[in-house]
Design a protein around this motif. Structure first.
Motif, short mmCIF file in Angstrom:
data_model
loop_
_atom_site.label_atom_id
_atom_site.label_comp_id
_atom_site.label_asym_id
_atom_site.label_seq_id
_atom_site.Cartn_x
_atom_site.Cartn_y
_atom_site.Cartn_z
N ILE A 1 0.84 -1.20 0.00
CA ILE A 1 0.00 0.00 0.00
C ILE A 1 0.87 1.25 0.00
O ILE A 1 1.78 1.40 0.81
N ASN A 2 0.56 2.14 -0.91
CA ASN A 2 1.22 3.44 -0.96
C ASN A 2 0.22 4.49 -0.47
O ASN A 2 -0.60 4.98 -1.22
N TRP A 3 0.30 4.80 0.80
CA TRP A 3 -0.69 5.68 1.41
C TRP A 3 -0.58 7.10 0.83
O TRP A 3 0.52 7.64 0.73
N PRO A 4 -1.71 7.69 0.43
CA PRO A 4 -1.66 9.07 -0.08
C PRO A 4 -1.31 10.05 1.04
O PRO A 4 -1.61 9.81 2.21
N GLU A 5 -0.67 11.13 0.67
CA GLU A 5 -0.28 12.15 1.63
C GLU A 5 -1.50 12.99 2.00
O GLU A 5 -2.17 13.54 1.12
N PRO A 6 -1.84 13.10 3.28
CA PRO A 6 -3.00 13.92 3.67
C PRO A 6 -2.67 15.40 3.60
O PRO A 6 -1.51 15.79 3.76
N PRO A 7 -3.66 16.23 3.35
CA PRO A 7 -3.44 17.67 3.39
C PRO A 7 -3.02 18.08 4.81
O PRO A 7 -3.63 17.62 5.78
N ASP A 8 -2.02 18.93 4.90
CA ASP A 8 -1.62 19.43 6.22
C ASP A 8 -1.46 18.26 7.19
O ASP A 8 -2.06 18.22 8.26
N ALA A 9 -0.61 17.28 6.79
CA ALA A 9 -0.49 16.02 7.53
C ALA A 9 -0.13 16.20 8.98
O ALA A 9 -0.63 15.51 9.86
N LYS B 1 -0.80 18.69 11.10
CA LYS B 1 -1.93 19.15 11.90
C LYS B 1 -3.02 18.08 11.96
O LYS B 1 -3.79 18.02 12.92
N ALA B 2 -3.09 17.26 10.95
CA ALA B 2 -4.13 16.22 10.92
C ALA B 2 -3.80 15.08 11.87
O ALA B 2 -4.65 14.25 12.18
N GLY B 3 -2.55 15.02 12.32
CA GLY B 3 -2.17 13.95 13.25
C GLY B 3 -2.04 12.61 12.58
O GLY B 3 -2.29 11.57 13.15
N ILE B 4 -1.65 12.61 11.28
CA ILE B 4 -1.56 11.37 10.50
C ILE B 4 -0.10 11.13 10.14
O ILE B 4 0.60 12.03 9.71
N ASN B 5 0.31 9.89 10.32
CA ASN B 5 1.64 9.47 9.85
C ASN B 5 1.50 9.10 8.38
O ASN B 5 0.94 8.06 8.04
N ALA B 6 2.01 9.94 7.52
CA ALA B 6 1.81 9.74 6.08
C ALA B 6 2.45 8.46 5.58
O ALA B 6 2.07 7.92 4.56
N ARG B 7 3.41 7.91 6.30
CA ARG B 7 4.07 6.68 5.87
C ARG B 7 3.26 5.44 6.19
O ARG B 7 3.63 4.34 5.84
N GLY B 8 2.18 5.57 6.97
CA GLY B 8 1.36 4.41 7.30
C GLY B 8 1.79 3.80 8.58
O GLY B 8 1.27 2.79 8.99
#
Length: 219
Positions: free
Chosen positions: A202-210, A212-219
């Motif tokens: 899985i290649n997780w998409p980059e969230p907007p303003d990652a 501040k969103a509290g998301i680890n873009a790498r999964g």
């Protein structure tokens, strides 16, 4: 001849097992249910009296370590049997472990060898890992983990989209908020297009303003 004696009178048993001469005799006691040797004692037998129940007159040879001593089933002699009591064995069918509580040969469906994984199967001599089952289980676990990660990301996206959408619907949105709404909706679309069955790739998409969103873009 002296009227006294310091000798201990020794009993003698007849062929019928009864005393044909009164006196003392060493007897060897066994467990009445298992026949396992328990202890020895001196017993005084009156004339015509037999041995106590579950007792025998012949002295047993002591067994080596790891073996138990018991009377044979026919009661005529002593025998040694394997003694694994206190040791852990494993079911060759379920891999379930249990502690041995009785002496004697182990049942055919247990082994002293410990399985190394939950995917081990018994081949009659040793444990062999079922690699196909192991890989399938690992794949299912990876898919479950990926599904949880996807659900978490979608929850964040939905949480961000809702107030932005409200602002647009009420014609109260700024240009920045409109741009954010589009970016989060695109992100949500990309998330819903992911193939969770291919969890390892899985290649997780980059969230907007990652950040501040509290998301680890790498999964």
């Amino acid at each position: 001849m002296s009227n006294y004696s310091t000798d201990i009178e020794t009993a003698e048993l007849g062929e019928n097992g009864l005393s044909k001469k009164a006196g003392w005799i060493t007897v060897y006691h066994v467990n009445q249910y298992t026949g396992e040797y328990q202890s020895a004692s001196m017993e005084y037998l009156m004339l015509g009296v037999g041995l106590p129940a579950h007792s025998y007159p012949d002295k047993p040879e002591l067994p080596p370590a790891g073996q138990a001593l018991r009377r044979t089933v026919d009661g005529k002699s002593w025998e040694f049997l394997p003694d694994y009591r206190g040791q852990t064995v494993y079911s060759t069918e379920t891999r379930q472990e249990q502690t041995v509580t009785q002496f004697g040969e182990l049942p055919d469906n247990v082994t002293l060898l410990k399985p190394q994984t939950e995917f081990d199967v018994w081949n009659g001599k040793k444990w062999v890992t079922d690699t196909q089952a192991q890989q399938a289980a690992e794949s299912r676990a990876a898919q479950q983990e990926a599904q949880q990660a996807l659900t978490s990301r979608l929850t964040v996206a939905n949480t961000r989209i809702q107030p932005l959408q409200d602002a647009v619907d009420l014609d109260m949105a700024t240009e920045t908020e409109r741009a954010q709404l589009v970016a989060w909706k695109k992100y949500r679309v990309l998330l819903n297009r992911l193939d969770i069955s291919k969890a390892a790739a899985i290649n997780w998409p980059e969230p907007p303003d990652a950040e501040k969103a509290g998301i680890n873009a790498r999964g």
